[in-house]
Scaffold this active site. Structure first.
Site, mmCIF file in Angstrom:
data_model
loop_
_atom_site.group_PDB
_atom_site.id
_atom_site.type_symbol
_atom_site.label_atom_id
_atom_site.label_comp_id
_atom_site.label_asym_id
_atom_site.label_seq_id
_atom_site.Cartn_x
_atom_site.Cartn_y
_atom_site.Cartn_z
ATOM 1 N N CYS A 51 -14.333 38.249 22.093
ATOM 2 C CA CYS A 51 -13.021 38.401 22.139
ATOM 3 C C CYS A 51 -12.561 36.835 22.942
ATOM 4 O O CYS A 51 -13.138 36.867 24.214
ATOM 5 C CB CYS A 51 -12.331 39.462 23.097
ATOM 6 S SG CYS A 51 -10.745 39.196 23.648
ATOM 7 N N CYS A 54 -10.845 37.956 26.764
ATOM 8 C CA CYS A 54 -11.730 38.565 27.705
ATOM 9 C C CYS A 54 -12.089 37.587 28.864
ATOM 10 O O CYS A 54 -12.248 36.316 28.705
ATOM 11 C CB CYS A 54 -12.860 39.319 27.370
ATOM 12 S SG CYS A 54 -12.584 40.980 26.441
ATOM 13 N N HIS A 115 -10.565 45.115 28.004
ATOM 14 C CA HIS A 115 -10.302 44.735 26.868
ATOM 15 C C HIS A 115 -9.780 46.050 26.006
ATOM 16 O O HIS A 115 -9.109 46.097 24.734
ATOM 17 C CB HIS A 115 -11.576 44.333 25.998
ATOM 18 C CG HIS A 115 -11.714 44.016 24.505
ATOM 19 N ND1 HIS A 115 -11.097 42.647 24.105
ATOM 20 C CD2 HIS A 115 -11.819 44.891 23.298
ATOM 21 C CE1 HIS A 115 -11.066 42.770 22.710
ATOM 22 N NE2 HIS A 115 -11.620 43.954 22.147
ATOM 23 N N ASN A 155 3.227 42.005 20.262
ATOM 24 C CA ASN A 155 2.770 42.344 19.088
ATOM 25 C C ASN A 155 1.586 43.186 19.301
ATOM 26 O O ASN A 155 0.639 42.848 19.826
ATOM 27 C CB ASN A 155 2.493 41.400 18.189
ATOM 28 C CG ASN A 155 3.518 40.569 17.347
ATOM 29 O OD1 ASN A 155 4.610 41.163 17.555
ATOM 30 N ND2 ASN A 155 3.260 39.491 17.105
ATOM 31 N N SER A 163 -3.796 39.830 16.217
ATOM 32 C CA SER A 163 -5.001 39.439 15.779
ATOM 33 C C SER A 163 -5.980 39.904 16.652
ATOM 34 O O SER A 163 -7.258 40.092 16.305
ATOM 35 C CB SER A 163 -5.048 38.084 15.392
ATOM 36 O OG SER A 163 -4.625 37.364 16.584
ATOM 37 N N HIS A 166 -7.067 43.185 22.403
ATOM 38 C CA HIS A 166 -7.095 42.852 23.821
ATOM 39 C C HIS A 166 -5.391 42.879 24.396
ATOM 40 O O HIS A 166 -4.713 42.357 23.757
ATOM 41 C CB HIS A 166 -7.515 41.602 24.184
ATOM 42 C CG HIS A 166 -7.895 41.345 25.670
ATOM 43 N ND1 HIS A 166 -9.080 41.463 26.337
ATOM 44 C CD2 HIS A 166 -7.063 41.364 26.778
ATOM 45 C CE1 HIS A 166 -8.920 41.443 27.611
ATOM 46 N NE2 HIS A 166 -7.875 41.338 28.093
ATOM 47 N N HIS A 168 -2.279 42.201 25.667
ATOM 48 C CA HIS A 168 -1.497 40.775 25.645
ATOM 49 C C HIS A 168 -0.349 40.516 25.305
ATOM 50 O O HIS A 168 -0.075 41.269 24.260
ATOM 51 C CB HIS A 168 -2.660 39.781 25.531
ATOM 52 C CG HIS A 168 -2.675 39.482 23.839
ATOM 53 N ND1 HIS A 168 -3.331 40.217 23.189
ATOM 54 C CD2 HIS A 168 -2.069 38.427 23.248
ATOM 55 C CE1 HIS A 168 -3.181 39.898 21.802
ATOM 56 N NE2 HIS A 168 -2.470 38.842 21.931
ATOM 57 N N GLN A 170 2.985 37.543 24.416
ATOM 58 C CA GLN A 170 3.437 36.136 24.357
ATOM 59 C C GLN A 170 4.835 35.652 24.772
ATOM 60 O O GLN A 170 5.539 36.704 25.111
ATOM 61 C CB GLN A 170 3.421 35.763 22.880
ATOM 62 C CG GLN A 170 2.147 36.017 22.189
ATOM 63 C CD GLN A 170 1.926 35.567 20.779
ATOM 64 O OE1 GLN A 170 2.377 34.315 20.655
ATOM 65 N NE2 GLN A 170 1.716 36.496 19.930
HETATM 66 ZN ZN LIG Z 1 -10.739 41.035 25.115
#
Ligand SMILES: [Zn+2]
Ligand SMILES: [Zn+2]
Ligand SMILES: [Zn+2]
Length: 342
Positions: A51, A54, A115, A155, A163, A166, A168, A170
């Site tokens: 990833c 990570c 993760h 998203n 994609s 993890h 996260h 934007q």
């Molecule tokens: Zn990750």
């Protein structure tokens, strides 16, 4: 209108976006089967060596992530916007073929080093760290003279094109105010000019009075399925106080936002017993130098799922060519999300 026995095709007006939405409740009168097709939930890894988000891993651009322990933000290695494109404006055809340069920045914010987590299973205090990071990004990017709008979003899930699982989100900061907030700016300004009041404060009051579309609430925030929702389980997160943006929040409001995000995403996950995919994001006061007394902070959740973990709604046909349309009513969607508690 308080007549929710409208079991026939009708359209509802979205005063925030300034458009109509077609509702076809007669198509869903068949009883609900309660089907939940569970997706294969592979055991989640807490750390994935592959990833690029990570802690400690090397990203595609060659940079190495620090061994971060809370949140971590960086400039997107494949940014859609760049801070310094050549300033250019061209017209290749009598005003019909216009183009101009767009300055901006795209950043990535990791919500947590683990993760395997999502907002739904992070602790509220951990989400408070995310709210603080969003606030810092909004302030810092919005303070740049060329930046007029800061779009924070997430998203979630492969169905939404994410994609990487993890946790996260934007942040895209742009020189121009994009179309969606620009439309909401116009409607909020017009409402204030006409009524000397705030469109979303008034909407929240009516929604709380009717209590038909509320999903969950706390002292600072309310999550509801708006009367004019387009997506089956779309929700709107509204601050109770008339605040324009996160930089105006006190600590209780930061905590309140973290709490409502957790409550809401937990309900989403329970609805179809799956890690619920969605696009979510916040609409805040444009950072163009005006104070924007008309602007009311809010968040939108746009989840694609319709009937199960695998059956999604498509925006095709009439919706691409005519107008948005939905079958399940916002009242029914809110009722089902309210019931998705355990
Ligand atoms: Zn990750
Ligand atoms: Zn307001
Ligand atoms: Zn909005």
């Amino acid at each position: 209108m308080n007549d929710l026995n409208m079991q026939f095709p009708h359209r509802r007006f979205d005063p925030l976006r300034g458009r109509w939405v077609l509702v076809s409740p007669h198509r869903t009168q068949r009883p609900w089967q309660g089907e939940v097709s569970r997706t294969d939930n592979k055991p989640a890894l807490h750390y994935d060596p592959e990833c690029y988000l990570c802690p400690g891993n090397t990203r595609a651009g060659g940079e190495k992530n620090p061994a971060y322990t809370s949140v971590f933000a960086f400039v997107n290695d494949y940014a859609a916007l760049l801070p310094d494109p050549p300033a250019k404006k061209i017209d290749l055809g009598n005003g019909l073929l216009l183009a101009e340069s767009e300055r901006g920045l795209c950043r990535v914010l990791c919500f947590h080093p683990d993760h395997s987590l999502t907002l739904a299973n992070m602790e509220v205090d951990e989400i408070v760290r995310v709210v603080e990071a969003w606030t810092a990004e909004y302030k810092e990017l919005g303070a740049r003279p060329e930046i007029r709008h800061v779009q924070i979003f997430e998203n979630r899930g492969a169905m939404m094109g994410a994609s990487n699982p993890h946790p996260h989100g934007q942040i895209w900061a742009t020189e121009h105010i994009p179309d969606e907030p620009a439309a909401e700016l116009a409607t909020q300004l017009a409402y204030r000019a006409k009524h000397n009041a705030c469109l979303l404060c008034d909407t929240l009051r009516v929604e709380l009075e009717q209590a038909q579309r509320i999903v969950c609430e706390n002292d600072e925030f309310v999550a509801l399925v708006p009367f004019w929702a387009v997506w089956p389980f779309e929700t709107l997160v509204l601050s109770r106080a008339h605040l324009p943006s996160m930089d105006a929040f006190n600590q209780a409001q930061q905590h309140g936002l973290a709490d409502i995000l957790k409550q809401l995403t937990m309900r989403y996950d329970r609805l179809f017993a799956t890690s619920f995919p969605y696009t979510m994001g916040f609409h805040q006061r444009p950072t163009d130098g005006d104070t924007h007394p008309e602007w009311h902070f809010h968040g939108h959740f746009y989840p694609p799922l319709l009937r199960s973990a695998t059956v999604r709604k498509f925006m095709v046909g009439f919706e691409m060519l005519g107008m948005p349309q939905r079958d399940i009513t916002p009242e029914t969607a809110a009722e089902r999300l309210r019931a998705a508690t355990g």
